[in-house]
Design a protein around this motif. Structure first.
Motif, mmCIF file in Angstrom:
data_model
loop_
_atom_site.group_PDB
_atom_site.id
_atom_site.type_symbol
_atom_site.label_atom_id
_atom_site.label_comp_id
_atom_site.label_asym_id
_atom_site.label_seq_id
_atom_site.Cartn_x
_atom_site.Cartn_y
_atom_site.Cartn_z
ATOM 1 N N PHE A 1 -4.636 -24.452 -16.460
ATOM 2 C CA PHE A 1 -4.861 -23.070 -16.639
ATOM 3 C C PHE A 1 -3.617 -22.222 -16.154
ATOM 4 N N GLY A 2 -3.178 -21.120 -16.548
ATOM 5 C CA GLY A 2 -2.012 -20.637 -16.348
ATOM 6 C C GLY A 2 -2.429 -18.962 -15.560
ATOM 7 N N ILE A 3 -1.453 -18.438 -14.837
ATOM 8 C CA ILE A 3 -1.777 -17.345 -13.974
ATOM 9 C C ILE A 3 -0.308 -16.554 -13.809
ATOM 10 N N MET A 4 -0.579 -15.390 -14.240
ATOM 11 C CA MET A 4 0.595 -14.320 -14.258
ATOM 12 C C MET A 4 0.154 -13.144 -13.378
ATOM 13 N N ALA A 5 1.050 -12.445 -13.182
ATOM 14 C CA ALA A 5 0.845 -11.127 -11.946
ATOM 15 C C ALA A 5 -0.317 -10.439 -12.705
ATOM 16 N N ASN A 6 -1.076 -9.900 -11.711
ATOM 17 C CA ASN A 6 -2.269 -8.932 -12.256
ATOM 18 C C ASN A 6 -3.591 -9.700 -12.930
ATOM 19 N N HIS A 7 -3.480 -10.995 -12.795
ATOM 20 C CA HIS A 7 -4.661 -11.786 -13.377
ATOM 21 C C HIS A 7 -6.034 -11.613 -12.810
ATOM 22 N N ILE A 8 -7.148 -11.660 -13.306
ATOM 23 C CA ILE A 8 -8.239 -11.517 -12.703
ATOM 24 C C ILE A 8 -8.914 -12.315 -11.972
ATOM 25 N N ASN B 1 14.352 -18.296 -14.794
ATOM 26 C CA ASN B 1 14.246 -18.963 -15.718
ATOM 27 C C ASN B 1 14.165 -20.532 -15.127
ATOM 28 N N ARG B 2 13.980 -20.570 -13.872
ATOM 29 C CA ARG B 2 13.806 -21.871 -13.520
ATOM 30 C C ARG B 2 12.191 -22.252 -13.295
ATOM 31 N N THR B 3 11.777 -23.809 -13.662
ATOM 32 C CA THR B 3 10.705 -24.219 -13.527
ATOM 33 C C THR B 3 10.671 -25.278 -12.425
ATOM 34 N N HIS B 4 9.580 -25.172 -11.547
ATOM 35 C CA HIS B 4 9.498 -26.116 -10.366
ATOM 36 C C HIS B 4 8.187 -26.824 -10.491
ATOM 37 N N TYR B 5 8.270 -28.117 -10.049
ATOM 38 C CA TYR B 5 7.019 -28.984 -10.203
ATOM 39 C C TYR B 5 6.583 -29.449 -8.584
ATOM 40 N N ILE B 6 5.096 -29.575 -8.773
ATOM 41 C CA ILE B 6 4.654 -30.261 -7.486
ATOM 42 C C ILE B 6 3.410 -30.922 -8.005
ATOM 43 N N PHE B 7 3.328 -32.189 -7.513
ATOM 44 C CA PHE B 7 2.087 -32.935 -7.781
ATOM 45 C C PHE B 7 1.018 -32.610 -7.044
ATOM 46 N N ILE B 8 -0.313 -32.339 -7.608
ATOM 47 C CA ILE B 8 -1.476 -31.785 -6.921
ATOM 48 C C ILE B 8 -2.623 -32.891 -7.405
ATOM 49 N N SER B 9 -3.328 -33.304 -6.198
ATOM 50 C CA SER B 9 -4.354 -34.204 -6.254
ATOM 51 C C SER B 9 -5.589 -33.616 -5.760
ATOM 52 N N GLY B 10 -6.521 -32.870 -6.226
ATOM 53 C CA GLY B 10 -7.584 -32.411 -5.856
ATOM 54 C C GLY B 10 -7.750 -31.371 -5.135
ATOM 55 N N GLY B 11 -8.504 -30.268 -4.918
ATOM 56 C CA GLY B 11 -8.760 -29.158 -4.139
ATOM 57 C C GLY B 11 -9.230 -28.011 -4.909
ATOM 58 N N PHE B 12 -8.756 -27.009 -4.570
ATOM 59 C CA PHE B 12 -9.221 -25.494 -5.065
ATOM 60 C C PHE B 12 -8.065 -24.664 -5.293
ATOM 61 N N ALA B 13 -8.223 -23.936 -6.367
ATOM 62 C CA ALA B 13 -7.337 -22.658 -6.619
ATOM 63 C C ALA B 13 -7.947 -21.561 -6.677
ATOM 64 N N GLU B 14 -7.465 -20.365 -5.688
ATOM 65 C CA GLU B 14 -8.231 -19.205 -5.622
ATOM 66 C C GLU B 14 -7.201 -18.289 -5.968
ATOM 67 N N VAL B 15 -7.574 -17.126 -6.922
ATOM 68 C CA VAL B 15 -6.607 -16.122 -7.482
ATOM 69 C C VAL B 15 -7.318 -14.961 -7.437
ATOM 70 N N GLY B 16 -6.385 -14.128 -6.596
ATOM 71 C CA GLY B 16 -6.719 -12.609 -6.598
ATOM 72 C C GLY B 16 -5.662 -11.922 -5.802
ATOM 73 N N ASN B 17 -5.710 -10.499 -6.355
ATOM 74 C CA ASN B 17 -4.743 -9.588 -5.744
ATOM 75 C C ASN B 17 -3.246 -10.107 -5.742
ATOM 76 N N ASN B 18 -2.909 -10.599 -6.926
ATOM 77 C CA ASN B 18 -1.604 -11.183 -7.057
ATOM 78 C C ASN B 18 -0.988 -12.127 -6.081
ATOM 79 N N LYS B 19 -1.983 -12.791 -5.772
ATOM 80 C CA LYS B 19 -2.061 -14.170 -4.802
ATOM 81 C C LYS B 19 -2.624 -15.491 -5.339
ATOM 82 N N VAL B 20 -2.067 -16.440 -5.461
ATOM 83 C CA VAL B 20 -2.491 -17.869 -5.735
ATOM 84 C C VAL B 20 -2.535 -18.697 -4.553
ATOM 85 N N THR B 21 -3.827 -19.226 -4.158
ATOM 86 C CA THR B 21 -3.621 -19.882 -3.221
ATOM 87 C C THR B 21 -4.129 -21.495 -3.496
#
Length: 142
Positions: free
Chosen positions: A33-40, A57-77
């Motif tokens: 899934f993708g998230i931009m500013a002002n996402h619900i 114009n730069r893309t950065h990568y991070i390996f993730i294994s499990g967990g949760f993503a919370e999106v709200g108020n222009n913050k992704v945790t």
């Protein structure tokens, strides 16, 4: 309207990242899934794979294994079981893990052993693809 998001990635051991970004792509258990500013606002479980974020114009990568993503108020945790910046990934270690997982998979005698070996193989392959994607993007510094 805001044009940036605050991305915070935390594991049980450390804060991996806290940075303003333009876009976040993450490996949800049902697909990316993708998230931009002002996402619900929303909450999603994370699978194994590569989280990436865009900063200008730069893309950065991070390996993730499990967990949760919370999106709200222009913050992704991102609360992840494991998170490694591409620069932190040890290619030799990931290749050894891949070989070991393939050997375990070939010898698996039941569904549990097979599932564990498959999961280990997926983690190893995702680490390798994360490192590779970062090198091709020229952003191994993150």
């Amino acid at each position: 309207m805001a044009s940036k998001l605050l991305l915070e990635i935390v594991t049980p051991d450390r804060k991996v990242l806290s940075q303003e970004v333009d876009y976040v792509g993450a490996p949800g258990i049902e697909g990316e899934f993708g998230i931009m500013a002002n996402h619900i606002p929303f909450l999603s479980a994370l699978g194994v794979g590569n989280l990436y974020f865009k900063e200008g114009n730069r893309t950065h990568y991070i390996f993730i294994s499990g967990g949760f993503a919370e999106v709200g108020n222009n913050k992704v945790t991102i609360l992840a079981e494991v998170a490694e910046k591409a620069v932190e990934i040890d290619i030799a270690r990931a290749q050894k893990a891949q070989e070991k997982a393939k050997a375990r998979l070939a010898k698996a005698q039941d569904n549990i052993e097979s599932a564990r070996a498959q999961a280990a193989l997926q983690r190893a392959l995702s680490r390798l693809s994360c490192k590779d994607a970062a090198q091709h993007a020229g952003t191994t510094t993150h």
